[in-house]
Design a protein around this motif. Structure first.
Motif, PDB file in Angstrom:
ATOM      1  N   ARG A   1       0.825  -1.204   0.000  1.00 23.03           N
ATOM      2  CA  ARG A   1       0.000   0.000   0.000  1.00 23.03           C
ATOM      3  C   ARG A   1       0.858   1.252   0.000  1.00 23.03           C
ATOM      4  O   ARG A   1       0.505   2.261  -0.606  1.00 23.03           O
ATOM      5  N   LYS A   2       2.006   1.194   0.657  1.00 24.16           N
ATOM      6  CA  LYS A   2       2.883   2.355   0.787  1.00 24.16           C
ATOM      7  C   LYS A   2       3.604   2.679  -0.515  1.00 24.16           C
ATOM      8  O   LYS A   2       4.209   3.744  -0.658  1.00 24.16           O
ATOM      9  N   GLY A   3       3.572   1.744  -1.467  1.00 25.02           N
ATOM     10  CA  GLY A   3       4.311   1.937  -2.706  1.00 25.02           C
ATOM     11  C   GLY A   3       5.671   1.275  -2.707  1.00 25.02           C
ATOM     12  O   GLY A   3       6.332   1.207  -3.742  1.00 25.02           O
ATOM     13  N   LEU A   4       6.106   0.784  -1.558  1.00 31.42           N
ATOM     14  CA  LEU A   4       7.372   0.056  -1.459  1.00 31.42           C
ATOM     15  C   LEU A   4       7.183  -1.368  -1.964  1.00 31.42           C
ATOM     16  O   LEU A   4       6.140  -1.985  -1.750  1.00 31.42           O
ATOM     17  N   THR A   5       8.213  -1.892  -2.620  1.00 28.80           N
ATOM     18  CA  THR A   5       8.171  -3.289  -3.045  1.00 28.80           C
ATOM     19  C   THR A   5       8.908  -4.150  -2.024  1.00 28.80           C
ATOM     20  O   THR A   5       9.872  -3.713  -1.400  1.00 28.80           O
ATOM     21  N   VAL A   6       8.424  -5.393  -1.875  1.00 24.92           N
ATOM     22  CA  VAL A   6       8.965  -6.286  -0.843  1.00 24.92           C
ATOM     23  C   VAL A   6       9.305  -7.633  -1.469  1.00 24.92           C
ATOM     24  O   VAL A   6       8.440  -8.288  -2.057  1.00 24.92           O
ATOM     25  N   GLU A   7      10.571  -8.044  -1.310  1.00 22.64           N
ATOM     26  CA  GLU A   7      10.979  -9.378  -1.737  1.00 22.64           C
ATOM     27  C   GLU A   7      10.661 -10.376  -0.626  1.00 22.64           C
ATOM     28  O   GLU A   7      11.044 -10.178   0.535  1.00 22.64           O
ATOM     29  N   VAL A   8       9.953 -11.433  -0.999  1.00 20.72           N
ATOM     30  CA  VAL A   8       9.587 -12.470  -0.036  1.00 20.72           C
ATOM     31  C   VAL A   8      10.691 -13.524  -0.030  1.00 20.72           C
ATOM     32  O   VAL A   8      10.712 -14.424  -0.870  1.00 20.72           O
ATOM     33  N   ASN A   9      11.593 -13.407   0.909  1.00 17.22           N
ATOM     34  CA  ASN A   9      12.661 -14.399   1.016  1.00 17.22           C
ATOM     35  C   ASN A   9      12.311 -15.533   1.966  1.00 17.22           C
ATOM     36  O   ASN A   9      13.026 -16.539   2.030  1.00 17.22           O
ATOM     37  N   ASN A  10      11.204 -15.372   2.692  1.00 17.86           N
ATOM     38  CA  ASN A  10      10.720 -16.456   3.538  1.00 17.86           C
ATOM     39  C   ASN A  10       9.223 -16.250   3.731  1.00 17.86           C
ATOM     40  O   ASN A  10       8.801 -15.235   4.284  1.00 17.86           O
ATOM     41  N   THR A  11       8.427 -17.211   3.283  1.00 15.78           N
ATOM     42  CA  THR A  11       6.974 -17.073   3.413  1.00 15.78           C
ATOM     43  C   THR A  11       6.509 -17.206   4.854  1.00 15.78           C
ATOM     44  O   THR A  11       5.349 -16.933   5.158  1.00 15.78           O
TER      45      THR A  11
ATOM     46  N   GLU B   1      19.548  -0.980   9.064  1.00 13.16           N
ATOM     47  CA  GLU B   1      18.656  -0.782   7.926  1.00 13.16           C
ATOM     48  C   GLU B   1      19.122  -1.504   6.653  1.00 13.16           C
ATOM     49  O   GLU B   1      18.306  -2.077   5.924  1.00 13.16           O
ATOM     50  N   PRO B   2      20.431  -1.515   6.337  1.00 15.03           N
ATOM     51  CA  PRO B   2      20.843  -2.225   5.107  1.00 15.03           C
ATOM     52  C   PRO B   2      20.462  -3.705   5.095  1.00 15.03           C
ATOM     53  O   PRO B   2      20.352  -4.305   4.006  1.00 15.03           O
ATOM     54  N   LEU B   3      20.248  -4.295   6.264  1.00 13.83           N
ATOM     55  CA  LEU B   3      19.887  -5.709   6.320  1.00 13.83           C
ATOM     56  C   LEU B   3      18.525  -5.985   5.712  1.00 13.83           C
ATOM     57  O   LEU B   3      18.248  -7.118   5.276  1.00 13.83           O
ATOM     58  N   ILE B   4      17.652  -4.983   5.705  1.00 15.85           N
ATOM     59  CA  ILE B   4      16.313  -5.203   5.146  1.00 15.85           C
ATOM     60  C   ILE B   4      16.180  -4.627   3.738  1.00 15.85           C
ATOM     61  O   ILE B   4      15.073  -4.459   3.231  1.00 15.85           O
TER      62      ILE B   4
ATOM     63  N   ASN C   1      11.709  -9.188   3.404  1.00 13.19           N
ATOM     64  CA  ASN C   1      10.898  -9.556   4.577  1.00 13.19           C
ATOM     65  C   ASN C   1      11.625 -10.505   5.520  1.00 13.19           C
ATOM     66  O   ASN C   1      11.148 -10.743   6.638  1.00 13.19           O
ATOM     67  N   ALA C   2      12.767 -11.047   5.119  1.00 12.62           N
ATOM     68  CA  ALA C   2      13.474 -12.016   5.969  1.00 12.62           C
ATOM     69  C   ALA C   2      14.965 -11.958   5.678  1.00 12.62           C
ATOM     70  O   ALA C   2      15.498 -12.766   4.921  1.00 12.62           O
ATOM     71  N   PRO C   3      15.675 -11.009   6.289  1.00 13.51           N
ATOM     72  CA  PRO C   3      17.109 -10.868   6.009  1.00 13.51           C
ATOM     73  C   PRO C   3      17.881 -12.136   6.343  1.00 13.51           C
ATOM     74  O   PRO C   3      17.579 -12.847   7.300  1.00 13.51           O
ATOM     75  N   ALA C   4      18.868 -12.429   5.540  1.00 10.10           N
ATOM     76  CA  ALA C   4      19.727 -13.590   5.771  1.00 10.10           C
ATOM     77  C   ALA C   4      20.606 -13.360   6.996  1.00 10.10           C
ATOM     78  O   ALA C   4      20.857 -12.232   7.395  1.00 10.10           O
TER      79      ALA C   4
END
Length: 462
Positions: free
Chosen positions: A299-309, A385-388, A397-400
């Motif tokens: 909704r915010k316009g940010l895109t999110v990579e799903v690295n862990n469901t 912050e760089p981790l996300i 959504n799930a930093p390594a």
């Protein structure tokens, strides 16, 4: 153990005795009582009780109050004794013992909670006469809000899916005259620009939805509560092992907590403009399930990579927080059973909270101590912050790496609250693994009383 008003019914005295004062107290008693207490081995430890004989039965009951150091190890020492008392109606005699009557009476009442949907329980035969100066109606209101949340969390997902949670939410709103609305199902969520709520709940049999109600006068200070309502969490395609999945009925604990807190706020008539948002979904597995590597819009316009469901809670919260933030309320508060990292850091009893507002943090800590609802502050640590930030999308959504999981999850949520002057996030556990005084095994109503005290202190002074 119910709380009752003053009456003419025969009452048994509860005499609170600190360990250091026991010998002095014994020395003032009759030879018969001295012999009785000494023979019993009563040492006035916390939770220890000893009935004193009288001509017509029990004349009084001694309740151990331990030492200050012992009381610091746990909350609600009066509740620790309540379960050991013989049937009867009791009246407190604190004497010179240090006691916060309001807290201890509430603890006594909270200890009476039983989850009885599937198995009837026996009514307690132990009652406490409400001491003078304690507001019995407030105690009952706090207990009712806690019981609402506990009942919701304790109910298995078969009987507490998104549809049933919606009914409970709408019923709560109607009971207090709040304006309820819902955005239900994929097409409606897409039309309402709530894409991550849709994506998380797309694989489930019951449609994902956003629950919403507003209560209070329009020009009162705006406070918005957002609760994670994942009614069951399989982990999605990153499926949880069986041991981790077994208790996932509690993954809607954030939703249950904001509902219980709202019950209290509205019953007490706090002078705020309250909005409550609950994204209600089930994280299931089917051909429609989101996949690792998918990139979701928000909704915010940010895109999110799903690295862990299995890091789905922050996704549904993010859309709800973005919606809340568009009104720029004075305070946005999110409750969520969000990360195992928070449990590793602080265990099941102490939820971490996050805020950038120093005054708010100080007020919340003070409130939590006053009402025996412990919290501990963790930082929105900006250097993490760089981790996300995965590079392929705006957010991950799930930093390594697995480090600082509670903090990185909180940082993720903070990206979606940019217009509101104050944001508070609480990563609760929502569960008591083993019974403790005033906290039966099972669902836990965590952090809500601390937040209530904060709201009353900040917005509802008379």
């Amino acid at each position: 153990m119910p709380i009752v008003a003053q009456s003419d019914v025969r009452k048994i005295s509860l005499r609170l005795i600190e360990g250091a004062s026991l010998a002095s107290w014994i020395s003032t008693q009759t030879p018969e009582i001295r012999a009785w207490v000494e023979a019993s081995g009563f040492g006035a430890a916390i939770g220890e009780v000893l009935a004193l004989p009288g001509e017509s039965g029990i004349s009084a009951v001694l309740v151990g109050w331990g030492s200050a150091a012992a009381r610091a190890r746990d909350r609600f020492p009066l509740a620790a004794a309540a379960a050991k008392l013989p049937p009867g109606r009791y009246v407190l005699e604190p004497g010179d013992v240090p006691i916060d009557l309001s807290v201890e009476v509430l603890g006594w009442r909270l200890a009476d909670y039983r989850f009885q949907r599937y198995r009837a329980g026996k009514a307690s035969e132990v009652e406490l006469v409400c001491p003078e100066g304690v507001d019995i109606e407030r105690v009952e209101t706090l207990a009712r809000g806690a019981a609402l949340a506990q009942d919701l969390i304790n109910t298995p997902a078969r009987d507490m899916g998104p549809e049933t949670l919606e009914v409970a939410f709408a019923t709560l709103a109607a009971r207090h005259g709040a304006a309820f609305s819902v955005v239900r199902g994929g097409p409606a969520l897409r039309a309402a620009n709530l894409p991550m709520i849709e994506a998380v709940g797309a694989a489930a049999a019951e449609a994902p939805r956003l629950l919403d109600f507003v209560w209070g006068r329009e020009d009162a200070p705006k406070v918005t509560l957002v609760g994670k309502g994942v009614c069951f969490d399989t982990g999605g395609l990153n499926i949880k092992p069986g041991a981790s999945m077994g208790n996932m009925k509690k993954d809607m604990g954030g939703a249950a907590t904001v509902m219980g807190l709202s019950e209290i706020i509205m019953s007490l008539g706090l002078d705020i403009r309250l909005r409550v948002l609950v994204p209600a979904v089930e994280n299931a597995i089917s051909s429609a399930a989101m996949r690792p590597g998918d990139i979701l819009p928000s909704r915010k316009g940010l895109t999110v990579e799903v690295n862990n469901t299995d890091a789905e809670g922050r996704l549904v919260l993010a859309d709800a927080l973005a919606l809340a933030d568009e009104e720029a309320p004075e305070l946005v508060v999110s409750f969520a059973t969000l990360t195992g990292a928070a449990r590793v850091a602080l265990g099941p009893d102490v939820p971490p909270f996050f805020t950038d507002d120093e005054a708010l943090a100080a007020d919340l800590v003070d409130s939590s101590l006053r009402v025996a609802d412990p919290l501990w502050r963790l930082p929105f640590w900006t250097p993490y912050e760089p981790l996300i930030e995965p590079g392929i999308a705006d957010l991950d959504n799930a930093p390594a790496g697995g480090m600082a999981g509670a903090i990185t999850a909180a940082l993720f949520l903070r990206r979606f609250v940019t217009e509101s002057p104050r944001y508070l996030h609480l990563d609760i556990y929502g569960w008591t693994p083993a019974a403790k005084p005033a906290r039966p095994k099972g669902a836990a109503f965590q952090a809500a009383r601390a937040v209530l005290a904060l709201l009353e202190n900040r917005y509802c002074r008379t």
